[in-house]
Write an enzyme that holds these catalytic residues in place. Structure first.
Site, PDB file in Angstrom:
ATOM      1  N   ASN A 149     -17.625  -8.173  67.044  1.00  0.00           N
ATOM      2  CA  ASN A 149     -17.508  -6.925  67.810  1.00  0.00           C
ATOM      3  C   ASN A 149     -17.632  -7.234  69.298  1.00  0.00           C
ATOM      4  O   ASN A 149     -18.583  -6.831  69.961  1.00  0.00           O
ATOM      5  CB  ASN A 149     -18.620  -5.947  67.397  1.00  0.00           C
ATOM      6  CG  ASN A 149     -18.163  -4.997  66.304  1.00  0.00           C
ATOM      7  OD1 ASN A 149     -16.969  -4.728  66.136  1.00  0.00           O
ATOM      8  ND2 ASN A 149     -19.119  -4.475  65.553  1.00  0.00           N
ATOM      9  N   SER A 168     -13.278  -3.906  60.490  1.00  0.00           N
ATOM     10  CA  SER A 168     -14.208  -2.851  60.072  1.00  0.00           C
ATOM     11  C   SER A 168     -14.304  -2.768  58.561  1.00  0.00           C
ATOM     12  O   SER A 168     -13.323  -2.977  57.849  1.00  0.00           O
ATOM     13  CB  SER A 168     -13.746  -1.495  60.617  1.00  0.00           C
ATOM     14  OG  SER A 168     -14.640  -0.496  60.158  1.00  0.00           O
ATOM     15  N   LYS A 226     -11.202  -1.299  68.191  1.00  0.00           N
ATOM     16  CA  LYS A 226     -12.378  -1.367  67.304  1.00  0.00           C
ATOM     17  C   LYS A 226     -13.575  -0.659  67.968  1.00  0.00           C
ATOM     18  O   LYS A 226     -14.330   0.058  67.307  1.00  0.00           O
ATOM     19  CB  LYS A 226     -12.736  -2.828  66.982  1.00  0.00           C
ATOM     20  CG  LYS A 226     -14.025  -2.982  66.164  1.00  0.00           C
ATOM     21  CD  LYS A 226     -13.911  -2.294  64.827  1.00  0.00           C
ATOM     22  CE  LYS A 226     -15.040  -2.352  63.854  1.00  0.00           C
ATOM     23  NZ  LYS A 226     -16.380  -2.621  64.186  1.00  0.00           N
ATOM     24  N   HIS A 277     -13.059   2.963  67.563  1.00  0.00           N
ATOM     25  CA  HIS A 277     -13.344   3.277  66.156  1.00  0.00           C
ATOM     26  C   HIS A 277     -14.852   3.494  65.980  1.00  0.00           C
ATOM     27  O   HIS A 277     -15.298   4.457  65.353  1.00  0.00           O
ATOM     28  CB  HIS A 277     -12.860   2.125  65.257  1.00  0.00           C
ATOM     29  CG  HIS A 277     -13.420   2.140  63.866  1.00  0.00           C
ATOM     30  ND1 HIS A 277     -14.714   1.723  63.573  1.00  0.00           N
ATOM     31  CD2 HIS A 277     -12.892   2.530  62.681  1.00  0.00           C
ATOM     32  CE1 HIS A 277     -14.941   1.856  62.286  1.00  0.00           C
ATOM     33  NE2 HIS A 277     -13.856   2.345  61.717  1.00  0.00           N
ATOM     34  N   ASN A 278     -15.631   2.599  66.553  1.00  0.00           N
ATOM     35  CA  ASN A 278     -17.084   2.716  66.395  1.00  0.00           C
ATOM     36  C   ASN A 278     -17.641   3.940  67.121  1.00  0.00           C
ATOM     37  O   ASN A 278     -18.578   4.581  66.641  1.00  0.00           O
ATOM     38  CB  ASN A 278     -17.777   1.440  66.884  1.00  0.00           C
ATOM     39  CG  ASN A 278     -17.674   0.322  65.852  1.00  0.00           C
ATOM     40  OD1 ASN A 278     -16.767   0.319  65.030  1.00  0.00           O
ATOM     41  ND2 ASN A 278     -18.582  -0.614  65.897  1.00  0.00           N
ATOM     42  N   GLU A 295     -17.003   6.641  64.923  1.00  0.00           N
ATOM     43  CA  GLU A 295     -17.957   6.492  63.802  1.00  0.00           C
ATOM     44  C   GLU A 295     -19.317   7.112  64.170  1.00  0.00           C
ATOM     45  O   GLU A 295     -19.914   7.850  63.386  1.00  0.00           O
ATOM     46  CB  GLU A 295     -18.088   4.999  63.500  1.00  0.00           C
ATOM     47  CG  GLU A 295     -19.178   4.590  62.524  1.00  0.00           C
ATOM     48  CD  GLU A 295     -19.277   3.056  62.438  1.00  0.00           C
ATOM     49  OE1 GLU A 295     -18.270   2.400  62.162  1.00  0.00           O
ATOM     50  OE2 GLU A 295     -20.385   2.519  62.666  1.00  0.00           O
TER      51      GLU A 295
END
Ligand code: 6PG
Length: 479
Positions: A104, A130, A185, A188-189, A192
């Site tokens: 990450n 992920s 990514k 995305h987190n 999330e």
């Protein structure tokens, strides 16, 4: 001389180990390397029968085990450890070889590394992965950046090991050059974090206002998971809520310290959004909510603060309230994704990545933590209108929010009146109302700025930049 392994993995902690096994299970010969060789040998002893592994003990041996162009996956802790591994391996590589960073990493680090290695003829592919340890083994969602050329050699392998969406499509695509994969990514987190916060608020409302037990709330989430909220996070929420602590016999959720941790990707999403000028208020509230939860001293010292007296609901009212919470959760979720996709679009513009937003939603449909039925809708919206300025501009989402808004407002009003903190729901609603407002108080802000700092303003009725002589006769001058 080149070896026979089609791919190598260095860094064999749980994610690296599972990724190596995933490649091997798909028929690839996998070279293995770890700083301490014992871990390499353990993997071969335990899982050697799953495929063909080539255990190695030194960087030289590892590199020699790989066929050309060499493909090395680095699965070490993001940060200095990644630079150290690159320093160690790059001198052993040749033109056209590919280093894949599956950690990450911060996308700016990835941009720097990609540039440095490109100058040495080596491809550097910052890759978001992920799905946690299970995903790494059984099929993650994979977000590779780097050159298009590197994807030609790497893509088919990633497509094999990636999760498959319900329609069978692999959850991987070439995201864009240099740091695009890690940027996606990161976002995305951030989404999330927002998803998890909204789910947490729904839980708290069902607990405090509807008066449901964790087991009852688990059932509510199970029902929601059969509808439009169908997603991995809703599914695991039901599991966590129905779990009973073996030591005490209490609901598990009641014996866990309520202080949320974070490793940093959600925070980066907000920091970068601020730099890009993108309002990601829902994601920001999710990060702040974790931060507030962690301030144990502050919370302890605030216990005396006054609040309203809760009014528990009767059974029928509670069931009706639960339905309203579903509406509020869904509407807030649409806003979170709207904000996240705005950040993706802004990053893509800023760094010239040409990210296909519909494809991003498509590769998040399987494998990753935010996988959800809902993502098909986002892909559909971008397919219908590739230049969609905002998800809320999609008629389907706009109609759904319109249908949910009365309940959404009622739930947030109840939360405020009963003193249940719902920063995610309220921030999402405020964002929605800000976008739809005919006039915002920003006009007043501009007036104040001009008053104290001569910062100027623009007018609604004609072009130009203006300043009012506030200290004098209030004449307006064009500047
Ligand atoms: C994933 C997860 C994974 C991890 C994050 C979040 O997509 O598989 O997002 O990357 O769980 O690091 O962790 P924190 O909540 O600790 O920031």
């Amino acid at each position: 001389m080149s070896g026979t392994a089609q791919i190598g993995v260095t860094g064999l902690a749980v994610m690296g180990r599972n990724l190596a096994r995933n490649f091997a299970r798909h028929g690839y010969t996998v070279a293995l390397h770890n700083r301490t060789a014992a871990r390499t040998h353990e993997l071969v002893e335990e899982f050697g029968e799953e495929g063909i592994f080539v255990p190695t003990e030194s960087p030289e041996e590892f590199v020699a085990a790989l066929e050309r162009p060499r493909r090395l996956v680095v699965m070490v802790k993001a940060g200095d450890a990644t630079d150290a591994v690159i320093q160690e391996f790059a001198p052993l590589l040749e033109d056209g070889d590919v280093i894949i960073d599956g950690g990450n990493a911060h996308f700016e680090d990835t941009r720097r590394r990609e540039k440095e290695l490109r100058e040495r003829g080596i491809h550097f592919v910052g890759t978001g992965i992920s799905g946690g340890e299970e995903g790494a083994l059984h099929g993650p969602s994979i977000m590779p950046g780097g050159s298009a050329e590197s994807y030609e050699s790497l893509g088919p392998m990633l497509e094999k090991i990636a999760a498959k969406a319900k329609d069978g499509a692999p959850c991987v695509t070439h995201i864009g050059p240099d740091g695009a994969g890690h940027f996606v990514k990161m976002t995305h987190n951030g989404i999330e974090y927002a998803d998890m916060q909204l789910i947490g608020e729904a839980y708290q409302l069902l607990r405090d206002v509807a008066g449901y037990s964790p087991a009852q709330i688990a059932d509510v989430f199970r029902t929601w998971n059969t509808g439009r909220l169908d997603s991995y996070l809703i599914e695991i929420t039901a599991e966590v809520l129905s779990h009973v602590d073996a030591a005490t016999g209490k609901p598990f959720v009641d014996v866990v310290l309520d202080q949320a941790e974070q490793k940093g990707t959600g925070r980066w999403t907000v920091q970068i959004a601020l730099d890009l000028g993108v309002p990601v208020s829902g994601i920001a509230e999710a990060v702040f909510a974790r931060s507030v939860s962690g301030h144990a001293d502050l919370r302890e010292a605030s216990r005396h603060l006054a609040g309203p007296t809760a009014k528990p609901l009767g059974d029928d009212e509670a069931a009706a309230f639960a339905d309203q919470v579903e509406q509020a959760l869904y509407a807030s979720k649409i806003v979170s994704y709207t904000q996240g996709f705005h950040e993706l679009a802004a990053g893509s513009r800023q760094y010239d990545w040409n990210i296909d937003l519909g494809r991003i939603a498509a590769i998040w449909r399987g494998g990753c933590i935010i996988r959800a039925a809902f993502l098909d809708r986002i892909t559909g919206a971008y397919e219908a209108q590739p230049q969609l300025p905002s998800l809320l501009a999609d008629k389907g989402f706009a109609d759904e929010i319109a249908a949910a808004q009365d309940d959404w407002r009622a739930v947030t009003a109840t939360a405020v009146l009963q003193g249940v903190p719902t920063p995610g729901f309220t921030a999402a609603l405020a964002y929605y109302d800000s976008l739809r407002a005919a006039r915002l108080p920003a006009a007043l802000t501009q007036g104040q700025r001009d008053y104290f700092g001569a910062h100027t303003y623009r007018r609604t009725d004609r072009d130009g930049t203006f300043h009012t002589l506030w200290g004098g006769d209030k004449t307006e001058i064009e500047s």
